[in-house]
Design a protein around this motif. Structure first.
Motif, PDB file in Angstrom:
ATOM      1  N   ILE A  22      -1.069  67.979  51.964  1.00  0.00           N
ATOM      2  CA  ILE A  22      -2.178  67.356  52.682  1.00  0.00           C
ATOM      3  C   ILE A  22      -3.360  67.273  51.731  1.00  0.00           C
ATOM      4  O   ILE A  22      -3.785  68.292  51.179  1.00  0.00           O
ATOM      5  N   ILE A  23      -3.880  66.062  51.540  1.00  0.00           N
ATOM      6  CA  ILE A  23      -5.057  65.849  50.703  1.00  0.00           C
ATOM      7  C   ILE A  23      -6.163  65.317  51.607  1.00  0.00           C
ATOM      8  O   ILE A  23      -6.011  64.260  52.214  1.00  0.00           O
ATOM      9  N   VAL A  24      -7.246  66.082  51.689  1.00  0.00           N
ATOM     10  CA  VAL A  24      -8.365  65.731  52.569  1.00  0.00           C
ATOM     11  C   VAL A  24      -9.680  65.948  51.833  1.00  0.00           C
ATOM     12  O   VAL A  24      -9.734  66.652  50.832  1.00  0.00           O
ATOM     13  N   GLU A  25     -10.748  65.334  52.374  1.00  0.00           N
ATOM     14  CA  GLU A  25     -12.072  65.588  51.807  1.00  0.00           C
ATOM     15  C   GLU A  25     -12.381  67.072  51.931  1.00  0.00           C
ATOM     16  O   GLU A  25     -12.127  67.688  52.970  1.00  0.00           O
ATOM     17  N   ALA A  26     -12.926  67.634  50.858  1.00  0.00           N
ATOM     18  CA  ALA A  26     -13.240  69.058  50.845  1.00  0.00           C
ATOM     19  C   ALA A  26     -14.367  69.371  51.822  1.00  0.00           C
ATOM     20  O   ALA A  26     -15.221  68.528  52.098  1.00  0.00           O
ATOM     21  N   LYS A  27     -14.337  70.596  52.320  1.00  0.00           N
ATOM     22  CA  LYS A  27     -15.386  71.076  53.222  1.00  0.00           C
ATOM     23  C   LYS A  27     -16.233  72.096  52.480  1.00  0.00           C
ATOM     24  O   LYS A  27     -15.782  72.739  51.526  1.00  0.00           O
ATOM     25  N   ASP A  28     -17.442  72.263  52.945  1.00  0.00           N
ATOM     26  CA  ASP A  28     -18.387  73.203  52.350  1.00  0.00           C
ATOM     27  C   ASP A  28     -17.796  74.613  52.263  1.00  0.00           C
ATOM     28  O   ASP A  28     -17.981  75.317  51.273  1.00  0.00           O
ATOM     29  N   CYS A  29     -17.055  75.021  53.279  1.00  0.00           N
ATOM     30  CA  CYS A  29     -16.493  76.371  53.328  1.00  0.00           C
ATOM     31  C   CYS A  29     -15.372  76.589  52.306  1.00  0.00           C
ATOM     32  O   CYS A  29     -14.973  77.725  52.066  1.00  0.00           O
ATOM     33  N   GLU A  30     -14.873  75.530  51.675  1.00  0.00           N
ATOM     34  CA  GLU A  30     -13.792  75.644  50.686  1.00  0.00           C
ATOM     35  C   GLU A  30     -14.301  75.728  49.246  1.00  0.00           C
ATOM     36  O   GLU A  30     -13.521  75.926  48.325  1.00  0.00           O
ATOM     37  N   LEU A  31     -15.602  75.591  49.049  1.00  0.00           N
ATOM     38  CA  LEU A  31     -16.150  75.524  47.694  1.00  0.00           C
ATOM     39  C   LEU A  31     -15.887  76.783  46.877  1.00  0.00           C
ATOM     40  O   LEU A  31     -15.650  76.703  45.672  1.00  0.00           O
ATOM     41  N   ALA A  32     -15.911  77.950  47.494  1.00  0.00           N
ATOM     42  CA  ALA A  32     -15.642  79.194  46.757  1.00  0.00           C
ATOM     43  C   ALA A  32     -14.214  79.197  46.218  1.00  0.00           C
ATOM     44  O   ALA A  32     -13.977  79.552  45.052  1.00  0.00           O
TER      45      ALA A  32
END
Length: 184
Positions: free
Chosen positions: A60-70
């Protein structure tokens, strides 16, 4: 050289792997179905089936979310082999994430055995692949090609590359897929 062999059960063109066969052999008896046992080598078995179909790989390739940045920052820092060599800290990624011209995508992987979670990242800015990292846990499942296929659909033709000493295969893969290099 001694070849290793395994027995597989064929019923109506369905292949049951050995561990599944042993677990459901009693079901075969109750259904009065006699499976056809075929002995083939491991090499023949894996030639007939792709790893993706054997493992039921879901990408699954999706736009990244803020919570995934770490986690994405961790991937860019730790990945040496399947990467374009670009490394970002959390703060640098936060800046990219907030830039309207920067598209950041998370790559998730699961298979029939487990959910591996966020295993890859793609960053695109002005039609240039700025960031490409894939965890070594996900290698060998054709995910790098799926990621590049996704990037091609976005109209990207260039990629940034910085050698880590171990990522020359990625550079070759990008060139093979007709991307142009922007060395950094």
């Amino acid at each position: 050289m001694n070849k290793k062999y395994l027995k597989i059960a064929l019923i109506s063109n369905i292949i049951f792997e050995p561990y599944i066969y042993s677990a459901i052999s009693c079901v075969f008896e109750k259904l009065s179905v006699i499976p056809l046992l075929v002995t083939i080598s491991f090499e023949e078995y894996f030639e007939q089936s792709s790893i993706e179909s054997l493992l039921n790989v879901d990408i699954i390739i999706v736009e990244a979310k803020d919570c995934e940045l770490a986690r994405i920052a961790e991937l860019t820092q730790r990945t040496n082999k399947c990467t374009n060599g670009v490394r970002y800290t959390f703060d640098e990624l936060k800046t990219c994430f907030e830039d309207p011209n920067y598209n950041l995508f998370s790559v998730f992987l699961s298979d029939r055995f487990s959910n591996l979670g966020l295993v890859g990242v793609i960053g695109i800015k002005y039609e240039v692949i700025d960031l490409f990292s894939l965890s070594c846990r996900a290698l060998g499942r054709n995910i790098d090609n799926e990621m590049l296929g996704y990037v091609k659909k976005c109209g990207t033709k260039w990629f940034r590359f910085s050698s880590t000493g171990k990522n020359l295969a990625v550079q070759h893969l990008f060139k093979e897929c007709k991307f142009k290099i922007k060395n950094i």
